[in-house]
Design a protein around this motif. Structure first.
Motif, PDB file in Angstrom:
ATOM      1  N   VAL A   1       0.835  -1.207   0.000  1.00  0.00           N
ATOM      2  CA  VAL A   1       0.000   0.000   0.000  1.00  0.00           C
ATOM      3  C   VAL A   1       0.870   1.257   0.000  1.00  0.00           C
ATOM      4  N   TYR A   2       0.477   2.199  -0.847  1.00  0.00           N
ATOM      5  CA  TYR A   2       1.113   3.523  -0.858  1.00  0.00           C
ATOM      6  C   TYR A   2       0.150   4.477  -0.182  1.00  0.00           C
ATOM      7  N   MET A   3       0.589   5.161   0.864  1.00  0.00           N
ATOM      8  CA  MET A   3      -0.289   6.089   1.577  1.00  0.00           C
ATOM      9  C   MET A   3       0.273   7.492   1.517  1.00  0.00           C
ATOM     10  N   SER A   4      -0.605   8.472   1.336  1.00  0.00           N
ATOM     11  CA  SER A   4      -0.117   9.844   1.455  1.00  0.00           C
ATOM     12  C   SER A   4      -0.979  10.579   2.469  1.00  0.00           C
ATOM     13  N   PHE A   5      -0.302  11.227   3.395  1.00  0.00           N
ATOM     14  CA  PHE A   5      -0.953  11.886   4.530  1.00  0.00           C
ATOM     15  C   PHE A   5      -1.023  13.384   4.302  1.00  0.00           C
ATOM     16  N   PRO A   6      -2.197  13.978   4.499  1.00  0.00           N
ATOM     17  CA  PRO A   6      -2.218  15.442   4.498  1.00  0.00           C
ATOM     18  C   PRO A   6      -1.374  15.951   5.678  1.00  0.00           C
TER      19      PRO A   6
ATOM     20  N   ILE B   1       7.090  -1.536   7.040  1.00  0.00           N
ATOM     21  CA  ILE B   1       7.306  -0.250   6.353  1.00  0.00           C
ATOM     22  C   ILE B   1       8.470  -0.384   5.371  1.00  0.00           C
ATOM     23  N   LEU B   2       8.183  -0.072   4.115  1.00  0.00           N
ATOM     24  CA  LEU B   2       9.194  -0.218   3.063  1.00  0.00           C
ATOM     25  C   LEU B   2       9.869   1.108   2.760  1.00  0.00           C
TER      26      LEU B   2
ATOM     27  N   SER C   1       7.513  14.238   7.620  1.00  0.00           N
ATOM     28  CA  SER C   1       8.062  15.249   8.522  1.00  0.00           C
ATOM     29  C   SER C   1       6.963  16.222   8.901  1.00  0.00           C
ATOM     30  N   LEU C   2       7.164  16.910  10.009  1.00  0.00           N
ATOM     31  CA  LEU C   2       6.132  17.788  10.566  1.00  0.00           C
ATOM     32  C   LEU C   2       5.673  18.861   9.574  1.00  0.00           C
ATOM     33  N   ASN C   3       4.366  19.103   9.552  1.00  0.00           N
ATOM     34  CA  ASN C   3       3.769  20.172   8.741  1.00  0.00           C
ATOM     35  C   ASN C   3       4.014  20.027   7.237  1.00  0.00           C
ATOM     36  N   LYS C   4       4.297  18.800   6.824  1.00  0.00           N
ATOM     37  CA  LYS C   4       4.462  18.552   5.383  1.00  0.00           C
ATOM     38  C   LYS C   4       3.647  17.328   5.021  1.00  0.00           C
ATOM     39  N   GLU C   5       3.249  17.230   3.762  1.00  0.00           N
ATOM     40  CA  GLU C   5       2.536  16.031   3.354  1.00  0.00           C
ATOM     41  C   GLU C   5       3.486  14.831   3.459  1.00  0.00           C
ATOM     42  N   GLY C   6       2.973  13.750   4.040  1.00  0.00           N
ATOM     43  CA  GLY C   6       3.825  12.583   4.267  1.00  0.00           C
ATOM     44  C   GLY C   6       3.513  11.467   3.294  1.00  0.00           C
ATOM     45  N   ARG C   7       4.439  10.533   3.192  1.00  0.00           N
ATOM     46  CA  ARG C   7       4.311   9.437   2.239  1.00  0.00           C
ATOM     47  C   ARG C   7       4.833   8.185   2.924  1.00  0.00           C
ATOM     48  N   LEU C   8       4.083   7.093   2.794  1.00  0.00           N
ATOM     49  CA  LEU C   8       4.475   5.861   3.454  1.00  0.00           C
ATOM     50  C   LEU C   8       4.155   4.690   2.530  1.00  0.00           C
ATOM     51  N   VAL C   9       5.099   3.798   2.354  1.00  0.00           N
ATOM     52  CA  VAL C   9       4.856   2.593   1.571  1.00  0.00           C
ATOM     53  C   VAL C   9       5.052   1.406   2.510  1.00  0.00           C
TER      54      VAL C   9
END
Lengths: 132, 387
Positions: free
Chosen positions: A5-10, A32-33, A38-46
């Protein structure tokens, strides 16, 4: 069952302990791949999600309710190994570490598990032996 | 002190008695037995490289049609070839792009197709002359139905080459691969301790006329390569610390193999050709062996910012570059090779086998490569002969 899964966080959701909830509330094994958070930035997690099909479905529902966008990987990188010259140009751009040079015999190695199909290698390969 | 001549080495090769090692194997041998003993025991040291070499191409002669044509414009699979020479001669350059397909297919692909034995579409045009009346022709050629096909590469086998990085804030697409912004990576492209001219830094045994392994066939050093720069700064071991000498190579394309000649496309840069070259070094004396036993930890190259903002940003040994990371401006930066060490090793071993079996004899240079040469910059100026 296991999915990638690719996730992007507001930016406002970055502080939410999402993986904790996925593990604790839905009994998922999360691997977690790749993460760029980082704080106050859009995040990305695979990440890989492993667990019962029903739990995975509920876990993805939880992401939706939290306003976290996600996409499932249904593609994969195909490496035509027999046509590869093992130059290493793809390793210059691979962000996941899936493509690496074997430091002993200097062959290219490809770890499908680590790959999150960003497709950068497809363009970077001078011999055009990488495709999706 | 001299131990043996090239003639003596060739006699041993013919008898199948020559002792041949690669330029990597000699490192351990010298460490174990010392230069003097290694120089007595070893007859030949093989070097090799397999990397992208843009300054490559091939001369072709198509034979005459009936009626004949003085081909003045030539396309091969829609890739323009230079035909401003005799009637049915042409030169196909590796980096020339297809007139119809652009960057995905170019001269390098035509060369690979020819070597593979595939048919290639030849289209030629002419203005028509009394002796060559035909004005247009379209047919198919391959390496077996044309007269000559020989590779002639004006610049191959760079003696060291600068590693590349990118200090700008956008990704750069270069002949040194994809360079990530803010010095996100470093790419390098030589086979280091196995590289031919790194092992013969002052061109003692490699010169004009030297027989080499070129793309699977036997070839020769034809001349110094373009931009040959022997005056480059050198380390104490004599090896240049940045891009220096080059070789112009020639060889029969009809005998080459796609194992060792491969067309390539660098994203948003263009087409180039990966070529495998192997060069044997005769172990004449201690000096030759000592120079050929140089290892990656003793070989250095400059790291250059390709965005042009910062120039040379550092220097690293090939051992550091091969480790996967270099320290640059206080930052740990991942490195990636662009030339294949695996293929280079394959070529060094293959050449070793050929020499051991008596199938490849060594040559003394017919003339030496220049030891001094000024590399000019192109200046935009008015003609001096205009008064």
């Amino acid at each position: 069952m296991k999915i990638k899964v690719y996730m992007s966080f507001p930016a406002d959701k970055v502080t939410k302990p999402v993986t904790y909830h996925l593990i604790k509330d839905f009994d998922l094994r999360i691997n977690i791949l790749n993460a760029d958070v980082s704080l106050n930035k859009e995040g990305r997690l695979v990440a890989d999600f492993e667990g019962d099909e029903a739990n995975i479905r509920e876990g993805l529902g939880f992401l939706e309710r939290e306003g976290i966008r996600y996409k499932l990987f249904n593609k994969s990188i195909i490496w035509q190994e027999d046509k590869c010259v093992h130059c290493g140009a793809c390793t210059a751009v691979c962000p996941s570490g899936a493509l690496q040079m074997d430091k002993h015999d200097w062959s290219l190695t490809f770890d499908k598990e680590k790959c999150y199909v960003c497709e950068l290698c497809v363009k970077a390969c001078p011999l055009k032996v990488m495709s999706v | 002190m001299g131990y043996k001549s090239i003639e003596e080495i060739n006699e041993k090769i013919k008898k199948g008695k020559a002792v041949v090692v690669t330029a990597e194997e000699i490192i351990d041998l010298v460490a174990e037995k010392g230069v003097s003993q290694a120089a007595r025991e070893v007859d030949v040291i093989t070097t090799a490289t397999f990397g992208p070499m843009c300054s490559s191409g091939a001369f072709l002669n198509f034979g005459h049609s009936d009626p004949p044509i003085r081909m003045s414009k030539v396309w091969l699979n829609d890739v323009p070839a230079y035909a401003g020479i005799a009637a049915v001669d042409a030169y196909i350059g590796a980096t020339e792009l297809s007139a119809t397909r652009g960057m995905e297919y170019g001269g390098a692909h035509v060369i690979e197709d020819l070597i593979a034995g595939r048919d290639v579409k030849l289209h030629a045009e002419s203005y028509g002359t009394d002796c060559y009346p035909l004005r247009e022709i379209t047919t198919y050629i391959n390496k077996d139905n044309i007269n000559q096909a020989f590779m002639f590469n004006p610049r191959n086998v760079y003696q060291n080459y600068n590693a590349a990085t990118n200090a700008s804030d956008r990704t750069m697409y270069t002949y040194m691969g994809t360079l990530l912004p803010h010095c996100g990576n470093v790419t390098y492209t030589t086979s280091g301790q196995l590289s031919p001219l790194m092992n013969d830094p002052y061109y003692r045994t490699i010169g004009i006329g030297t027989r080499v392994f070129l793309g699977g066939a036997e070839g020769y050093v034809a001349w110094e390569g373009t931009q040959h720069n022997p005056d480059q700064k050198r380390g104490e071991n004599g090896v240049p610390l940045a891009a220096a000498g080059t070789l112009a190579l020639i060889g029969n394309l009809k005998e080459m193999s796609t194992e060792f000649v491969r067309a390539a496309v660098f994203e948003k840069y263009g087409v180039t050709l990966f070529i495998g070259v192997g060069i044997p070094i005769p172990a004449l004396d201690e000096d030759v062996v000592e120079k050929a036993s140089v290892s990656d930890s003793e070989l250095f190259t400059d790291i250059v910012d390709k965005s042009g903002q910062m120039g040379v940003v550092g220097s690293a040994s090939y051992q550091q570059l091969r480790s996967g990371y270099v320290e640059l401006m206080g930052k740990k930066i991942p490195t990636a090779p662009l030339s294949s060490l695996r293929k280079a090793r394959e070529i060094a071993q293959l050449l070793k086998k050929k020499i051991s079996r008596g199938e490849f004899l060594l040559t003394a240079p017919v003339a030496p490569l220049p030891m001094h040469n000024k590399v000019n910059k192109l200046e935009v100026r008015r003609p001096r002969n205009e008064d």
